[in-house]
Structure formats: structure tokens, C-alpha cells
Design a protein around this motif. Structure first.
Motif, PDB file in Angstrom:
ATOM      1  N   ALA A   1       0.851  -1.184   0.000  1.00 12.27           N
ATOM      2  CA  ALA A   1       0.000   0.000   0.000  1.00 12.27           C
ATOM      3  C   ALA A   1       0.891   1.239   0.000  1.00 12.27           C
ATOM      4  O   ALA A   1       2.045   1.173   0.426  1.00 12.27           O
ATOM      5  CB  ALA A   1      -0.907  -0.018   1.225  1.00 12.27           C
ATOM      6  N   PRO A   2       0.382   2.370  -0.455  1.00 12.92           N
ATOM      7  CA  PRO A   2       1.183   3.598  -0.491  1.00 12.92           C
ATOM      8  C   PRO A   2       1.751   3.935   0.883  1.00 12.92           C
ATOM      9  O   PRO A   2       1.030   3.927   1.882  1.00 12.92           O
ATOM     10  CB  PRO A   2       0.183   4.660  -0.947  1.00 12.92           C
ATOM     11  N   GLY A   3       3.049   4.177   0.927  1.00  9.58           N
ATOM     12  CA  GLY A   3       3.694   4.564   2.168  1.00  9.58           C
ATOM     13  C   GLY A   3       3.960   3.420   3.128  1.00  9.58           C
ATOM     14  O   GLY A   3       4.430   3.660   4.246  1.00  9.58           O
ATOM     15  N   LYS A   4       3.665   2.204   2.704  1.00  9.70           N
ATOM     16  CA  LYS A   4       3.873   1.054   3.585  1.00  9.70           C
ATOM     17  C   LYS A   4       4.866   0.073   2.959  1.00  9.70           C
ATOM     18  O   LYS A   4       5.108   0.085   1.759  1.00  9.70           O
ATOM     19  CB  LYS A   4       2.544   0.352   3.864  1.00  9.70           C
ATOM     20  N   GLU A   5       5.413  -0.776   3.813  1.00 11.13           N
ATOM     21  CA  GLU A   5       6.343  -1.795   3.337  1.00 11.13           C
ATOM     22  C   GLU A   5       5.571  -2.919   2.631  1.00 11.13           C
ATOM     23  O   GLU A   5       4.388  -3.138   2.878  1.00 11.13           O
ATOM     24  CB  GLU A   5       7.129  -2.370   4.514  1.00 11.13           C
ATOM     25  N   ARG A   6       6.288  -3.602   1.761  1.00  7.76           N
ATOM     26  CA  ARG A   6       5.695  -4.764   1.084  1.00  7.76           C
ATOM     27  C   ARG A   6       5.425  -5.852   2.122  1.00  7.76           C
ATOM     28  O   ARG A   6       6.296  -6.191   2.929  1.00  7.76           O
ATOM     29  CB  ARG A   6       6.628  -5.262  -0.012  1.00  7.76           C
ATOM     30  N   GLU A   7       4.227  -6.401   2.067  1.00  8.97           N
ATOM     31  CA  GLU A   7       3.761  -7.358   3.079  1.00  8.97           C
ATOM     32  C   GLU A   7       3.463  -8.704   2.429  1.00  8.97           C
ATOM     33  O   GLU A   7       2.785  -8.771   1.401  1.00  8.97           O
ATOM     34  CB  GLU A   7       2.484  -6.810   3.730  1.00  8.97           C
ATOM     35  N   GLY A   8       3.969  -9.766   3.032  1.00  6.11           N
ATOM     36  CA  GLY A   8       3.639 -11.096   2.545  1.00  6.11           C
ATOM     37  C   GLY A   8       2.222 -11.463   2.941  1.00  6.11           C
ATOM     38  O   GLY A   8       1.825 -11.286   4.090  1.00  6.11           O
ATOM     39  N   VAL A   9       1.457 -11.966   1.983  1.00  9.44           N
ATOM     40  CA  VAL A   9       0.049 -12.275   2.200  1.00  9.44           C
ATOM     41  C   VAL A   9      -0.181 -13.784   2.275  1.00  9.44           C
ATOM     42  O   VAL A   9      -0.818 -14.283   3.195  1.00  9.44           O
ATOM     43  CB  VAL A   9      -0.800 -11.664   1.068  1.00  9.44           C
ATOM     44  N   SER A  10       0.358 -14.492   1.303  1.00 11.55           N
ATOM     45  CA  SER A  10       0.100 -15.926   1.226  1.00 11.55           C
ATOM     46  C   SER A  10       1.147 -16.553   0.316  1.00 11.55           C
ATOM     47  O   SER A  10       1.755 -15.866  -0.508  1.00 11.55           O
ATOM     48  CB  SER A  10      -1.301 -16.178   0.661  1.00 11.55           C
ATOM     49  N   SER A  11       1.348 -17.844   0.463  1.00 14.84           N
ATOM     50  CA  SER A  11       2.250 -18.554  -0.441  1.00 14.84           C
ATOM     51  C   SER A  11       1.785 -19.999  -0.587  1.00 14.84           C
ATOM     52  O   SER A  11       1.030 -20.509   0.242  1.00 14.84           O
ATOM     53  CB  SER A  11       3.698 -18.494   0.049  1.00 14.84           C
ATOM     54  N   ILE A  12       2.273 -20.615  -1.651  1.00 12.86           N
ATOM     55  CA  ILE A  12       1.912 -22.001  -1.936  1.00 12.86           C
ATOM     56  C   ILE A  12       3.090 -22.714  -2.562  1.00 12.86           C
ATOM     57  O   ILE A  12       3.878 -22.106  -3.293  1.00 12.86           O
ATOM     58  CB  ILE A  12       0.667 -22.061  -2.868  1.00 12.86           C
ATOM     59  N   ARG A  13       3.205 -23.989  -2.255  1.00 12.40           N
ATOM     60  CA  ARG A  13       4.182 -24.844  -2.892  1.00 12.40           C
ATOM     61  C   ARG A  13       3.412 -25.770  -3.815  1.00 12.40           C
ATOM     62  O   ARG A  13       2.799 -26.741  -3.350  1.00 12.40           O
ATOM     63  CB  ARG A  13       4.962 -25.632  -1.840  1.00 12.40           C
ATOM     64  N   PRO A  14       3.356 -25.456  -5.108  1.00  7.15           N
ATOM     65  CA  PRO A  14       2.497 -26.204  -6.021  1.00  7.15           C
ATOM     66  C   PRO A  14       2.777 -27.708  -6.059  1.00  7.15           C
ATOM     67  O   PRO A  14       1.871 -28.481  -6.356  1.00  7.15           O
ATOM     68  CB  PRO A  14       2.782 -25.564  -7.387  1.00  7.15           C
ATOM     69  N   SER A  15       3.990 -28.103  -5.738  1.00 10.53           N
ATOM     70  CA  SER A  15       4.326 -29.529  -5.835  1.00 10.53           C
ATOM     71  C   SER A  15       3.498 -30.376  -4.885  1.00 10.53           C
ATOM     72  O   SER A  15       3.187 -31.533  -5.194  1.00 10.53           O
ATOM     73  CB  SER A  15       5.806 -29.740  -5.573  1.00 10.53           C
ATOM     74  N   ASP A  16       3.140 -29.824  -3.725  1.00 18.07           N
ATOM     75  CA  ASP A  16       2.356 -30.608  -2.772  1.00 18.07           C
ATOM     76  C   ASP A  16       1.160 -29.853  -2.207  1.00 18.07           C
ATOM     77  O   ASP A  16       0.435 -30.404  -1.357  1.00 18.07           O
ATOM     78  CB  ASP A  16       3.236 -31.110  -1.628  1.00 18.07           C
ATOM     79  N   GLY A  17       0.955 -28.614  -2.648  1.00 11.13           N
ATOM     80  CA  GLY A  17      -0.211 -27.860  -2.206  1.00 11.13           C
ATOM     81  C   GLY A  17      -0.086 -27.218  -0.840  1.00 11.13           C
ATOM     82  O   GLY A  17      -1.065 -26.645  -0.336  1.00 11.13           O
ATOM     83  N   SER A  18       1.086 -27.264  -0.231  1.00  6.91           N
ATOM     84  CA  SER A  18       1.269 -26.606   1.064  1.00  6.91           C
ATOM     85  C   SER A  18       1.022 -25.119   0.924  1.00  6.91           C
ATOM     86  O   SER A  18       1.404 -24.512  -0.075  1.00  6.91           O
ATOM     87  CB  SER A  18       2.688 -26.835   1.579  1.00  6.91           C
ATOM     88  N   THR A  19       0.392 -24.555   1.945  1.00 10.20           N
ATOM     89  CA  THR A  19       0.040 -23.136   1.885  1.00 10.20           C
ATOM     90  C   THR A  19       0.405 -22.419   3.181  1.00 10.20           C
ATOM     91  O   THR A  19       0.573 -23.038   4.241  1.00 10.20           O
ATOM     92  CB  THR A  19      -1.463 -22.933   1.625  1.00 10.20           C
ATOM     93  N   TYR A  20       0.501 -21.110   3.057  1.00 11.16           N
ATOM     94  CA  TYR A  20       0.724 -20.226   4.196  1.00 11.16           C
ATOM     95  C   TYR A  20      -0.169 -18.997   4.014  1.00 11.16           C
ATOM     96  O   TYR A  20      -0.346 -18.522   2.881  1.00 11.16           O
ATOM     97  CB  TYR A  20       2.195 -19.801   4.281  1.00 11.16           C
ATOM     98  N   TYR A  21      -0.695 -18.486   5.124  1.00  8.29           N
ATOM     99  CA  TYR A  21      -1.476 -17.249   5.104  1.00  8.29           C
ATOM    100  C   TYR A  21      -1.016 -16.346   6.247  1.00  8.29           C
ATOM    101  O   TYR A  21      -0.770 -16.823   7.362  1.00  8.29           O
ATOM    102  CB  TYR A  21      -2.972 -17.525   5.286  1.00  8.29           C
ATOM    103  N   SER A  22      -0.958 -15.054   5.983  1.00  9.16           N
ATOM    104  CA  SER A  22      -0.710 -14.116   7.060  1.00  9.16           C
ATOM    105  C   SER A  22      -1.971 -14.008   7.911  1.00  9.16           C
ATOM    106  O   SER A  22      -3.079 -14.296   7.458  1.00  9.16           O
ATOM    107  CB  SER A  22      -0.314 -12.757   6.495  1.00  9.16           C
ATOM    108  N   ASP A  23      -1.795 -13.562   9.131  1.00  9.07           N
ATOM    109  CA  ASP A  23      -2.941 -13.424  10.040  1.00  9.07           C
ATOM    110  C   ASP A  23      -3.971 -12.435   9.499  1.00  9.07           C
ATOM    111  O   ASP A  23      -5.162 -12.569   9.753  1.00  9.07           O
ATOM    112  CB  ASP A  23      -2.470 -12.978  11.424  1.00  9.07           C
TER     113      ASP A  23
END
Length: 127
Positions: free
Chosen positions: A40-62
Motif C-alpha cells: 500500500a502507499p507509504g507502507k512496506e511490502r507485506e507477505g500475504v500468502s504462499s503455496i508450494r504447487p508440488s504438494d499444495g502446502s500453503t501459508y497465510y498471514s494473520d
């Protein structure tokens, strides 16, 4: 040539939904993890979510857990971010990025660890 191309951003009212897509090419999709970040403007880049397509593992930020869902279509080398119950604070430019798949998606890798980035897509949530 490695390419990550985001699409699906736009303007939506609070409570609405959008689905972002990240089409990947130029690398072996199954060897990588794909992350979604936002800035967002004036803010740091924030990790939201990620996935490992090989096995479908996922991560979500709070901040998005329970509202956003990440998925992949390995036949299309594409990762999706389904965003529901959007809030004005979700307004940002959303980027997808790729990194050699780590052994574990937790703790999440910070943005500088990612090797490849897309150009970003704007998401605006009006109140």
C-alpha cells in the motif's frame, strides 16, 4: 525468460470478492514456491500468502487468514488468490513472486528472498 504475470485486480466494494491470477513461465513450476505480496502507499511490502504447487502446502498471514484462499493449477502453471470479504485495508498493489521451494513455508520467506516478481495488479476496496 522467466515471467510472472498478474491479473484480476480492480475496484470492489467492501465485503466483495476478487480473484487474482499469477501465470508463470520460463521455469519449472513444481520446483518453486509462489508467494503473493502487497504494498500500500507509504507502507512496506507485506507477505500475504504462499503455496508450494508440488504438494499444495500453503501459508497465510494473520491479516488474511479465513478470507483469502491460495490455490494452483499445475496444468496451467498458474496460482490464484481468491479474496473474499474484502476490506478497505486490503487496498494495495498485489504482486506474485517465485522462489526455489523451501522445505517449509513457515516461517514465511521475506520479499528479498524471492527471485522473480510480476509487475503487480492494483486492488482497491471502497468503503
Amino acid at each position: 525468460e522467466v515471467q510472472l504475470v498478474e491479473s484480476g485486480g480492480g475496484l470492489v466494494q467492501a465485503g466483495g470478492s476478487l480473484r487474482l491470477s499469477c501465470a508463470a513461465s520460463g521455469f519449472t513450476f513444481d520446483d518453486y514456491a509462489i508467494g503473493w505480496f502487497r504494498q500500500a502507499p507509504g507502507k512496506e511490502r507485506e507477505g500475504v500468502s504462499s503455496i508450494r504447487p508440488s504438494d499444495g502446502s500453503t501459508y497465510y498471514s494473520d491479516s488474511v487468514k479465513g478470507r483469502f484462499t491460495i490455490s494452483s493449477d499445475n496444468t496451467k502453471n498458474t496460482v490464484y488468490l481468491q479474496m473474499n470479504s474484502l476490506k478497505p485495508e486490503d487496498t494495495a498493489v498485489y504482486y506474485c513472486a517465485a522462489v526455489i521451494a523451501p522445505a517449509d513455508l513457515w516461517p514465511p520467506l521475506p520479499a528479498p528472498e524471492y527471485d522473480y516478481w510480476g509487475q503487480g495488479t492494483q486492488v482497491t476496496v471502497s468503503s
